[in-house]
Design a protein around this motif. Structure first.
Motif, PDB file in Angstrom:
ATOM      1  N   ARG A  11       2.675  -5.705  26.063  1.00  0.00           N
ATOM      2  CA  ARG A  11       3.733  -4.738  26.369  1.00  0.00           C
ATOM      3  C   ARG A  11       4.823  -5.368  27.239  1.00  0.00           C
ATOM      4  N   LEU A  20       0.561  -0.035  18.019  1.00  0.00           N
ATOM      5  CA  LEU A  20      -0.666   0.715  18.306  1.00  0.00           C
ATOM      6  C   LEU A  20      -0.795   2.001  17.499  1.00  0.00           C
ATOM      7  N   ARG A  21       0.332   2.645  17.174  1.00  0.00           N
ATOM      8  CA  ARG A  21       0.273   3.963  16.558  1.00  0.00           C
ATOM      9  C   ARG A  21       0.774   3.967  15.109  1.00  0.00           C
ATOM     10  N   ALA A  76      -7.722   3.805  23.949  1.00  0.00           N
ATOM     11  CA  ALA A  76      -7.764   3.905  22.492  1.00  0.00           C
ATOM     12  C   ALA A  76      -8.146   5.321  22.079  1.00  0.00           C
ATOM     13  N   PHE A 116      -7.424  -3.110  25.565  1.00  0.00           N
ATOM     14  CA  PHE A 116      -6.437  -2.201  26.147  1.00  0.00           C
ATOM     15  C   PHE A 116      -6.245  -2.443  27.646  1.00  0.00           C
ATOM     16  N   PRO A 159      -3.337   5.818  19.383  1.00  0.00           N
ATOM     17  CA  PRO A 159      -3.466   4.376  19.607  1.00  0.00           C
ATOM     18  C   PRO A 159      -4.779   3.850  19.029  1.00  0.00           C
ATOM     19  N   THR A 160      -4.676   2.804  18.225  1.00  0.00           N
ATOM     20  CA  THR A 160      -5.811   2.373  17.405  1.00  0.00           C
ATOM     21  C   THR A 160      -6.156   0.906  17.601  1.00  0.00           C
ATOM     22  N   ASP A 161      -7.437   0.655  17.792  1.00  0.00           N
ATOM     23  CA  ASP A 161      -8.022  -0.683  17.754  1.00  0.00           C
ATOM     24  C   ASP A 161      -8.452  -0.900  16.304  1.00  0.00           C
ATOM     25  N   TYR A 162      -7.742  -1.780  15.607  1.00  0.00           N
ATOM     26  CA  TYR A 162      -7.907  -1.844  14.151  1.00  0.00           C
ATOM     27  C   TYR A 162      -9.165  -2.584  13.706  1.00  0.00           C
ATOM     28  N   THR A 215       5.474  -1.986  21.237  1.00  0.00           N
ATOM     29  CA  THR A 215       4.039  -1.840  21.471  1.00  0.00           C
ATOM     30  C   THR A 215       3.523  -0.535  20.876  1.00  0.00           C
ATOM     31  N   ASP A 216       4.278   0.535  21.021  1.00  0.00           N
ATOM     32  CA  ASP A 216       3.880   1.814  20.451  1.00  0.00           C
ATOM     33  C   ASP A 216       3.811   1.732  18.929  1.00  0.00           C
ATOM     34  N   LEU A 270      -3.493  -5.840  26.298  1.00  0.00           N
ATOM     35  CA  LEU A 270      -2.348  -5.012  25.928  1.00  0.00           C
ATOM     36  C   LEU A 270      -1.233  -5.019  26.976  1.00  0.00           C
TER      37      LEU A 270
END
Length: 306
Positions: free
Chosen positions: A280, A292-293, A56, A272, A19-22, A288-289, A276
């Motif tokens: 979701r 995030l991924r 994250a 998050f 899971p990434t905070d871009y 959502t996945d 988030l």
């Protein structure tokens, strides 16, 4: 070559990103933000740890050249917290630099060489390598320096497949930026358009996603513009329009006064912990996945030259 994600501690297979905070900043100093400097390794490390605790596994450090970045400190923070950090090279929009900053006078070729060195050899003599290139534009404007930075970033995307992030001032000029990058050989599917949600127009966002671009939603907790509900509704409408595989989530908190470890609020954990769950609840766990991924892993993966 097998695609990798280039982090400050080494290359990572895309399926290990998590899971990434871009879009965040651990270090940043800009003449546009006096008094809001992020320049304390201990405090920035505590903030990164809070982001990790919130769920994250990775973040993008979006501070480019000349704005107080500290790649070596980011690598130390990454190792201490277990948070994957992908660092940025490139340049911001020209207002973030002093008028006499030598970066503003560099040609497209000089900028491309500078950015390429950061990607393949290391930033600021540290050996810590960047994993993406950033450029920035003004409000419905692209000045000559910003155009050269975009051309340099686009050329590197064409050469290496490196991901690109572009700061859009208030979400403006998105199509124009994609057109300019395309003229340099950069495919839209290499590009994340930061701050598109500051123009919360799901029809526009679907158009940009249809071109292949990634949509950077990073404006949560900025209630001086609109409540978070506006962004959640816009994101949900964009996903419903079929663009769910192009949405990225970030916080871009980016201010000393907004980091809890520096004495402010709401901090990096807000994305998050608070935003988030609302996303979701509206788009569901599967979508959502993907946001995030799968989406950040796909955007950040590239094949560096030997």
């Amino acid at each position: 070559m097998t695609p990798v994600i280039r982090t400050v501690t080494g290359d990572l297979p895309p399926d290990q990103l998590g899971p990434t905070d871009y879009h965040e900043h651990l270090f940043q100093v800009s003449p546009l933000l006096p008094g809001d400097e992020l320049d304390d390794e201990r405090a920035s490390g505590a903030e990164a740890a809070a982001l990790k605790r919130s769920g994250a596994a990775a973040m993008v450090e979006a501070t480019p050249i000349g704005l107080g970045r500290d790649p070596a400190a980011c690598a130390r923070i990454s190792r201490a917290t277990g948070l994957h950090v992908v660092h940025t090279t490139g340049a911001h929009r020209h207002e973030h630099y002093a008028a006499d900053d030598p970066l503003l006078g560099r040609s497209t070729d000089e900028l491309r060489t500078l950015f390429r060195t950061d990607l393949l050899e290391g930033m600021d003599g540290t050996g810590v390598r960047a994993g993406l290139v950033k450029a920035g534009v003004g409000l419905w404007s692209i000045d000559p320096f910003e155009r050269r930075a975009l051309e340099a970033a686009g050329g590197l995307a064409a050469e290496l497949g490196v991901p690109v992030m572009v700061h859009l001032e208030h979400g403006s000029a998105a199509h124009e930026v994609l057109d300019l990058l395309a003229s340099a050989g950069c495919s839209a599917d290499r590009v994340a358009l930061a701050h598109v949600d500051r123009n919360p127009d799901p029809v526009l966002h679907a158009e940009l996603a249809d071109r292949g671009a990634y949509l950077g939603y990073d404006g949560a907790a900025r209630r001086q513009r609109w409540p978070d509900s506006v962004l959640v509704d816009c994101l949900a409408a964009t996903v419903a329009a079929g663009a769910g595989e192009r949405v990225l989530l970030g916080g871009d908190v980016a201010r000393r006064s907004r980091y809890t470890a520096y004495g402010g609020m709401p901090g990096l954990g807000y994305l998050f912990d608070r935003f988030l769950p609302r996303v979701r609840a509206v788009i569901g766990p599967d979508a959502t996945d993907t946001v995030l991924r799968a989406n950040p892993a796909r955007w950040l993966a590239w094949e560096p030259a030997p």
